[in-house]
Design a protein around this motif. Structure first.
Motif, mmCIF file in Angstrom:
data_model
loop_
_atom_site.group_PDB
_atom_site.id
_atom_site.type_symbol
_atom_site.label_atom_id
_atom_site.label_comp_id
_atom_site.label_asym_id
_atom_site.label_seq_id
_atom_site.Cartn_x
_atom_site.Cartn_y
_atom_site.Cartn_z
ATOM 1 N N HIS A 288 40.020 43.453 41.630
ATOM 2 C CA HIS A 288 41.013 42.813 40.779
ATOM 3 C C HIS A 288 42.150 43.721 40.339
ATOM 4 C CE1 HIS A 288 41.956 40.319 36.973
ATOM 5 N NE2 HIS A 288 42.900 40.247 37.877
ATOM 6 N N THR A 289 41.844 44.872 39.821
ATOM 7 C CA THR A 289 42.884 45.707 39.208
ATOM 8 C C THR A 289 43.989 46.078 40.196
ATOM 9 O OG1 THR A 289 41.057 46.577 37.936
ATOM 10 C CG2 THR A 289 43.200 47.600 37.600
ATOM 11 N N PRO A 290 43.645 46.580 41.388
ATOM 12 C CA PRO A 290 44.737 46.853 42.331
ATOM 13 C C PRO A 290 45.504 45.593 42.727
ATOM 14 C CG PRO A 290 42.593 47.293 43.324
ATOM 15 C CD PRO A 290 42.353 47.077 41.887
ATOM 16 N N ARG A 291 44.852 44.425 42.667
ATOM 17 C CA ARG A 291 45.574 43.196 42.979
ATOM 18 C C ARG A 291 46.760 43.045 42.048
ATOM 19 N NH1 ARG A 291 41.289 38.319 43.945
ATOM 20 N NH2 ARG A 291 40.285 39.201 45.775
ATOM 21 N N ARG A 292 46.451 43.272 40.768
ATOM 22 C CA ARG A 292 47.483 43.107 39.765
ATOM 23 C C ARG A 292 48.614 44.106 40.010
ATOM 24 N NH1 ARG A 292 45.704 42.928 33.552
ATOM 25 N NH2 ARG A 292 45.539 45.129 33.861
ATOM 26 N N ALA B 269 50.567 39.429 34.685
ATOM 27 C CA ALA B 269 50.043 40.790 34.696
ATOM 28 C C ALA B 269 49.703 41.252 33.288
ATOM 29 C CB ALA B 269 51.062 41.733 35.330
ATOM 30 N N VAL B 270 50.563 40.879 32.334
ATOM 31 C CA VAL B 270 50.310 41.296 30.957
ATOM 32 C C VAL B 270 49.130 40.525 30.375
ATOM 33 C CG1 VAL B 270 51.303 41.442 28.649
ATOM 34 C CG2 VAL B 270 52.723 41.886 30.621
ATOM 35 N N LEU B 271 49.003 39.278 30.759
ATOM 36 C CA LEU B 271 48.003 38.404 30.160
ATOM 37 C C LEU B 271 47.143 37.781 31.258
ATOM 38 C CD1 LEU B 271 47.687 37.602 27.108
ATOM 39 C CD2 LEU B 271 48.570 35.399 27.794
ATOM 40 N N PRO B 272 46.190 38.554 31.805
ATOM 41 C CA PRO B 272 45.380 38.020 32.914
ATOM 42 C C PRO B 272 44.603 36.762 32.525
ATOM 43 C CG PRO B 272 45.036 40.375 32.640
ATOM 44 C CD PRO B 272 45.786 39.916 31.440
ATOM 45 N N HIS B 273 44.413 36.552 31.235
ATOM 46 C CA HIS B 273 43.769 35.333 30.771
ATOM 47 C C HIS B 273 44.430 34.091 31.327
ATOM 48 C CE1 HIS B 273 41.632 37.510 27.669
ATOM 49 N NE2 HIS B 273 41.003 36.396 27.418
ATOM 50 N N SER B 274 45.730 34.199 31.518
ATOM 51 C CA SER B 274 46.501 33.005 31.830
ATOM 52 C C SER B 274 46.342 32.576 33.270
ATOM 53 C CB SER B 274 47.976 33.280 31.558
ATOM 54 O OG SER B 274 48.408 34.322 32.388
ATOM 55 N N THR B 275 45.598 33.369 34.067
ATOM 56 C CA THR B 275 45.573 33.040 35.486
ATOM 57 C C THR B 275 44.467 32.058 35.851
ATOM 58 O OG1 THR B 275 44.242 35.019 35.823
ATOM 59 C CG2 THR B 275 46.587 35.219 36.210
ATOM 60 N N GLY B 276 43.726 31.582 34.900
ATOM 61 C CA GLY B 276 42.736 30.573 35.236
ATOM 62 C C GLY B 276 41.400 30.853 34.562
ATOM 63 N N HIS C 258 41.405 34.709 36.477
ATOM 64 C CA HIS C 258 40.897 34.456 37.808
ATOM 65 C C HIS C 258 41.618 35.372 38.782
ATOM 66 C CE1 HIS C 258 39.093 32.592 41.136
ATOM 67 N NE2 HIS C 258 38.634 31.565 40.459
ATOM 68 N N PRO C 259 40.910 36.312 39.404
ATOM 69 C CA PRO C 259 41.592 37.286 40.274
ATOM 70 C C PRO C 259 42.174 36.652 41.533
ATOM 71 C CG PRO C 259 39.221 37.639 40.260
ATOM 72 C CD PRO C 259 39.489 36.618 39.229
ATOM 73 N N SER C 260 41.701 35.463 41.919
ATOM 74 C CA SER C 260 42.262 34.838 43.117
ATOM 75 C C SER C 260 43.706 34.419 42.911
ATOM 76 C CB SER C 260 41.449 33.607 43.506
ATOM 77 O OG SER C 260 40.128 33.957 43.718
ATOM 78 N N PHE C 261 44.142 34.448 41.669
ATOM 79 C CA PHE C 261 45.521 34.081 41.391
ATOM 80 C C PHE C 261 46.488 34.893 42.237
ATOM 81 C CE2 PHE C 261 49.412 35.170 39.046
ATOM 82 C CZ PHE C 261 49.961 33.918 38.852
ATOM 83 N N TRP C 262 46.201 36.185 42.340
ATOM 84 C CA TRP C 262 47.204 37.066 42.963
ATOM 85 C C TRP C 262 47.453 36.759 44.427
ATOM 86 C CZ3 TRP C 262 50.546 39.087 39.985
ATOM 87 C CH2 TRP C 262 50.197 39.341 38.649
ATOM 88 N N PRO C 263 46.426 36.767 45.292
ATOM 89 C CA PRO C 263 46.742 36.427 46.689
ATOM 90 C C PRO C 263 47.360 35.033 46.825
ATOM 91 C CG PRO C 263 44.366 36.635 46.338
ATOM 92 C CD PRO C 263 45.027 37.166 45.134
ATOM 93 N N LEU C 264 46.852 34.090 46.053
ATOM 94 C CA LEU C 264 47.377 32.727 46.182
ATOM 95 C C LEU C 264 48.844 32.665 45.786
ATOM 96 C CD1 LEU C 264 44.420 30.635 44.791
ATOM 97 C CD2 LEU C 264 45.270 30.688 47.135
#
Lengths: 551, 539, 120
Positions: free
Chosen positions: A27-31, A99-106, A148-154
């Motif tokens: 997750h972290t490098p995704r961000r 990125a600031v608020l990962p909560h918001s990704t799902g 949700h870490p899948s946010f980034w690739p999607l």
């Protein structure tokens, strides 16, 4: 290949590449990678914007050196540059927010605590590579966690698709880009947890149906013209013999219906509300500001660049503009009746979509008789269409900026307080002055009051409506403006007033407040300010849109 | 040889940016103030007052070249294809801008004192500065579209000010205000779009914009409809009967806002807009030939009488003042629509004079409410002895409103009357007389009560009762305790302490009420400037 | 020559009918799996149309074939995503008690269902 051309290619390929890379990373490098991409894209946009806006050139790139019809061709003319700018600006802002608020990704299911001895994960700080895929909701009850870490690739793939649509010089690319956007958008909605899966599925059916209609339309056009290239197809159709005209019109109808589905024009709007309202906070603004702009862009392309106007389109234009008018009025009335913030904003999107379709009346009107001769002003048909185009694009862009800010703010409140019911959110605005300011600024933009880009858009649209003799469009715009001001006040005013009944006031969970930093209020505020500042860019936009225009 | 030319060029270039700088100064203030923390009072006040002073100085510097030498600094930038935003300084613009920036400076000082210790001050002063932006922009607008932008901006930025206390009553009032103002704004918007379609970008020109005069000749019907839309929309802000409903409701706002809304910003923006539309868009002659001025005159007369009559029946001081505003602002419209040089000059002069007088009265009302919690006229007994300075200022303002010499109100009313006699509508003089009588009827008893009734020292209960009933000033609870302390201390004496920060601006405006009346015949006085503008209008 | 054209027309008509049938089914049924299948039927219908169009030209148009292949790939991908979603949604319905627990946690749930009902 010049620098500008490389930038053009990179705008599409870089996010796609990064999306592929992030899919296999923790997750972290995704961000980090996502933020990095968001920093690079504006740099890539600059040369493209420079050569279109300042030099007035169309940037052209045949990927891999293959020429049309078989090669993949990217072209950036004025229209592309305008939408591309929106995509990059809004995309960057939302990336920063996510990125600031990962909560918001799902929301995601993680395995029960026994599997995870560290206890509660931080704000999306868990380092499991694919927790969503690991967790099987049916047989092993997991724990729901925000983020949700899948946010980034999607999202990065979605971004790439958007840029591909906006830069595409041929219809095949347009189709592929649109599919990429549709697919990732559905998945992004589904990140919102189980409450959003139904909505995501509905969205999926609509998206596929729309795409298939587009595909058939494109196939028809190819079979008539023998080419996928937008300009070539347009040129062939302009001199095409009489007997191919019905096929071209049929193709236009199919593409139009398909795109109307995807853009949620009334009466195809029902899927949009749960999808946009139920999506995670960082996703709703993407959907509303960017994703539905892709089909709008395709429509403008096909109507103005590919299929020449003609009197046989009269019925279609009338139907479209009536649907547009119905959307403006109906969407606004429904928005007025909402009790929750995010559905209200979603209905406002439905209403705004209507404005973009008033454009059809101007295209139709210009072909059915010459515009009214006004004293002292000479107006040609092209003037009517071009000012309607400027108006529509200005409204679409203005909506993108304002709606992104609005959804970000609403999503933030919903995440923080656990509800977006307006009655329960009474008075919370006092803790978030920046956020309320952002909402206020974007409300000005959404209602199309001066000074905002939407105001410029409404002005141009009204001007061309009057020139084409469509006075009813003016009435629709006026009614829409009044209604939108009404529902926006209804949405924002309660945030400023303390509840009279103390019992219903919401409480802020302590652990969440610490993430409600100033940084998170910055993206919506910046977008809100841009909504206003962009209002001074009406003339610039008008100049930009003449680059590579079909007249 | 080279150097003077260079200087001239520099002046010319910088002159172009003067109006822009004026607008940007206030935006800067807003941008600086919004992020400030509540506690940084000193910094905020410095920014506020400093920039306000700079603006007053700039306007003062502009007066000689613009009014006497006829220089017209102009700045324009493309806005939409074929449409420019134009900021231009002409005497009328300067006239209105001068009024705004001067009274703004005073109101800012007053507001700093008034809001001491209350919440959301950064927000308040931020929007306050945006209000000045809108008003200054409005006054310097060189064409209709620019005017429209600032006009709508004014609506939007005053909304948070009216709703400032955040209690249900003020939010309701603010919403009512927004509903009125946006509907009116929309009407103006449609009118502007329509007119621009036909006449191109409508530049404000003395004697009427070219295309519009042409349109009025060729298509009188359309020109009339557009005129009605424009003036009808503007009349909402001007609070012309029956579009005045928002104004008394907006009284729940903090006192500086009431002072500002009623004396300068909103109602005057409407009146100023009507002046612009009649004089500089249609031109008096064209408007007169359309036959739209007489109905407007009648409406204005009705408003004058109606406002005065309703004011007479109000027991709440601020509401009485509000209805008085409804009536007084229509004097300006009467002046413009009489189609006479003197009357027009009188109306324009009243734009400034009424502003100064009404702001004095509202400052005083704010002081009464703040110090002694007096809201009702009946509670004002003996205030002359308890708050002598404030009462004196109030008295001067009230005399001005009635139009007693040597106040400013006398000058403008006298000229209006003269103009009415010279015009085709001499009966307007009767309206003016009747209104003066009504003014006297609702102001003199107040003044009498203040000075010639014995003060009620045990009115604390009554005041609190009124407070609860009013509900608008509920945020004053903390200050209520303060003033109670004061009164306990001063039990021996009748007089109470009048806060200096609030009193000074009030005194300044009160002095101005008399001063402006006394210097009316000197060059560059408001009346003389108004006369120059009116002569320009009538060519 | 006329025979070829008529064959092409047959395919066109067939594709259209299949596509419309699929669309109707997609809109009318409430069963999620059936809708997913209907979506695929629409896909096949439209691909038939495209193939027929490709065959209409004197020589087979490679561009149209490419379109068909891309369309196939994308439809399959969408079907996959849809299937995953359906499995998850029906997973909720299977575990009723759990869903009720969650409904308290998540007030959105009920409203979502109502929305779904409106459309059907």
């Amino acid at each position: 290949m010049s620098l500008t051309q490389s930038a053009l290619g990179a705008l599409v390929l870089l996010p796609l590449l990064v999306a592929a890379v992030t899919a296999v990373l923790p997750h972290t490098p995704r961000r980090t990678l996502g933020v990095g991409t968001a920093l690079v894209l504006p740099v890539l946009l600059a040369p493209v914007l420079w050569s279109t806006a300042v030099d007035g050139d169309v940037v052209d790139l045949a990927l891999g050196g293959y020429e049309p019809p078989l090669g993949i061709r990217l072209r950036a003319d004025g229209l592309s540059a305008a939408f591309l700018t929106l995509s990059v600006v809004v995309g960057t802002a939302i990336t920063a927010y996510a990125a600031v608020l990962p909560h918001s990704t799902g929301r995601r299911i993680v395995s029960p605590p026994t599997m995870q001895p560290e206890g509660p994960a931080g704000p999306g700080g868990g380092a499991q590579p694919e927790p969503a895929e690991q967790a099987a909701p049916a047989d092993r009850p997991g724990v729901w966690r925000p983020g949700h870490p899948s946010f980034w690739p999607l999202w990065l793939a979605c971004w790439s698709g958007l840029n591909a649509v906006f830069l595409s010089g041929d219809l095949f690319n347009t189709y592929v880009g649109l599919e990429l956007v549709g697919m990732t958008a559905v998945a992004l909605v589904a990140l919102g947890g189980r409450s959003s899966w139904q909505a995501a599925l509905r969205y999926l059916f609509v998206a596929v149906l729309g795409s298939l209609l587009l595909l058939i339309g494109i196939g028809l056009l190819v079979s008539i013209t023998g080419t996928l290239d937008v300009l070539q197809a347009g040129a062939v159709l302009a001199d095409a013999p009489e007997e191919t005209r019905p096929a071209a019109v049929l193709a236009l109808c199919l593409i139009t219906v398909g795109m109307c589905l995807k853009v949620a024009l009334v009466p195809f709007h029902t899927w949009l509300i749960p999808a946009h309202a139920g999506a995670p906070s960082a996703v709703s603004p993407l959907l509303s500001a960017l994703v539905i702009k892709a089909p709008v862009f395709v429509l403008l392309r096909v109507w103005l660049w590919v299929v020449p106007a003609g009197e046989d389109l009269a019925v279609l234009t009338v139907v479209l503009s009536v649907m547009g008018a119905a959307a403006v009025v109906g969407g606004s009335v429904l928005a007025l009746r909402q009790t929750h913030l995010k559905p209200l904003i979603a209905y406002s999107t439905v209403a705004q979509v209507g404005y973009w379709f008033l454009f059809a009346a101007m295209v139709g009107g210009s072909s059915s008789g010459s515009p009214e001769g006004l004293p002292g002003v000479d107006i040609t048909e092209d003037d009517v269409v071009s000012s309607a185009l400027v108006g529509t694009v200005a409204m679409a862009l203005g909506h993108g900026l304002a709606k992104a800010a609005m959804f970000l703010a609403a999503g933030f409140l919903k995440d923080l307080y656990g509800t977006d019911e307006m009655d329960r959110l009474r008075g919370v605005g006092q803790h978030h002055p920046g956020l309320v300011m952002a909402m206020g600024l974007s409300a000005v933009g959404l209602a199309g009051l001066p000074i905002s880009l939407s105001f410029s858009g409404k002005w141009m649209l009204t001007t061309s409506a009057v020139a084409a003799g469509h006075y009813w469009a003016v009435v629709v715009i006026v009614i829409g403006t009044i209604l939108s001001a009404a529902y926006l006040v209804r949405a924002i005013a309660p945030l400023l007033v303390e509840s009279e009944d103390e019992g219903t006031a919401v409480e802020v969970p302590e652990w969440q407040l610490e993430h409600a930093s100033v940084l998170t209020q910055l993206p919506p505020l910046v977008l809100g300010l841009l909504t206003i500042v962009a209002g001074f860019g009406g003339a610039l936009l008008g100049d930009l849109l003449t680059v590579g225009a079909p007249w | 040889m080279v150097i003077p030319e260079l200087m001239e060029e520099v002046l010319e270039v910088s002159g172009r940016f003067v109006p822009l700088v004026m607008v940007l100064l206030s935006v800067t203030a807003a941008v600086l103030i919004f992020p400030l923390r509540e506690q940084s009072v000193r910094l905020r006040s410095t920014i506020n007052i400093g920039l306000a002073v700079i603006k007053v100085v700039l306007v003062a510097l502009l007066v000689p070249p613009v009014v006497v030498e006829g220089v017209r600094p102009e700045f324009s930038t493309p806005f939409l294809p074929g449409l420019d935003l134009v900021l231009r300084v002409d005497p009328l613009a300067l006239f209105f801008a001068g009024l705004s920036v001067l009274l703004w400076l005073l109101t800012t000082i007053y507001a700093v004192g008034y809001l001491e210790g209350k919440t959301h001050r950064s927000r308040f002063f931020g929007f306050f500065s945006l209000c000045v932006t809108a008003t200054v922009g409005l006054s310097f607008s060189g064409n209709l579209i620019t005017f429209l932008l600032f006009y709508e901006l004014l609506t939007l930025v005053t909304y948070p000010l009216v709703a400032h206390w955040g209690n249900p009553a003020s939010v309701r009032a603010a919403r009512l205000y927004l509903r009125y103002a946006l509907t009116g704004g929309l009407s103006v918007l449609v009118g502007v779009v329509w007119l621009t379609m036909h006449a191109g970008p409508v530049d404000f020109t003395e004697g009427g914009a070219e295309g519009v005069v042409e349109l009025a000749r060729q298509e009188p019907m359309q020109a009339t409809v557009i005129f009605v839309m424009l003036v009808g929309g503007l009349a909402v802000k001007t609070a012309i009967f029956p579009l005045h409903g928002w104004l008394p409701a907006a009284m729940v706002a903090p006192a500086p806002v009431s002072a500002l809304l009623h004396a300068v910003a909103v109602v005057k923006a409407g009146a100023f807009g009507i002046v612009r539309v009649i004089d500089d868009v249609y031109g008096v002659e064209a408007a007169d030939s359309l036959g739209v001025l007489s109905p407007l005159l009648v409406m204005a007369c009705v408003t004058v009488l109606f406002g005065s009559y309703v004011a007479l029946r109000q027991q709440d001081l601020k509401r009485r003042l509000a209805y008085s505003t409804v009536s007084q602002v229509s004097y300006i419209v009467i002046g413009i629509t009489l189609v006479d040089v003197i009357a027009t000059a009188g109306g324009l002069a009243h734009l400034v004079h009424q502003g100064i007088m009404k702001i004095t009265l509202f400052f005083c009302a704010g002081l009464f409410a703040e110090v002694l919690h007096v809201h009702q006229v009946s509670e004002m007994r003996g205030l002359g002895r308890r708050m002598p300075w404030t009462s004196a200022a109030f008295t001067v303002g009230a005399f001005g409103m009635i139009g007693l010499p040597p106040t400013a109100g006398f000058v403008s009313k006298w000229q209006l009357g003269q103009g009415a006699l010279a015009s085709e509508h001499p009966w307007v003089l009767l309206v003016l007389l009747a209104s003066t009588l009504l003014n006297a009827a609702y102001f003199l008893p107040v003044v009498y009560t203040m000075w010639f009734h014995a003060p009620e020292l045990d009115d604390e209960d009554g005041a609190d009762g009124a407070d609860a009933a009013d509900g608008a000033e509920s945020a004053d609870a903390a200050d209520g305790a303060d003033s109670a302390d004061d009164e306990a201390d001063d039990e021996a004496e009748v007089a109470v302490r009048e806060p200096k920060v609030l009193l000074i601006p009030t005194a300044v405006t009160a002095v101005l009420v008399v001063g402006v009346g006394l210097i009316a015949s000197l060059p560059l006085s408001p009346w003389e400037t108004a006369r120059i503008i009116a002569e320009g209008v009538f060519g | 020559m006329t025979e070829v054209v008529s064959t092409v027309q047959w395919y066109l008509i067939l594709g259209t009918v299949v596509g419309i049938a699929g669309t109707v089914r997609l809109m009318l049924t409430r069963d999620l799996m059936a809708r997913l299948v209907a979506m695929n039927v629409v896909g096949i219908g439209s691909l038939l149309v495209l193939l027929a169009l490709g065959a209409a030209a004197p020589e087979i148009d490679p561009v149209l074939s490419a379109l068909v292949i891309t369309g196939l790939v994308i439809t399959v991908a969408f079907t996959g995503v849809g299937a995953v979603l359906i499995r998850r949604i029906e997973g909720i319905e299977d575990t009723q008690e759990e869903a009720q627990e969650d409904a308290q946690e998540d007030p959105q749930e009920g409203r979502e269902d109502e929305d779904g009902g409106e459309r059907g």
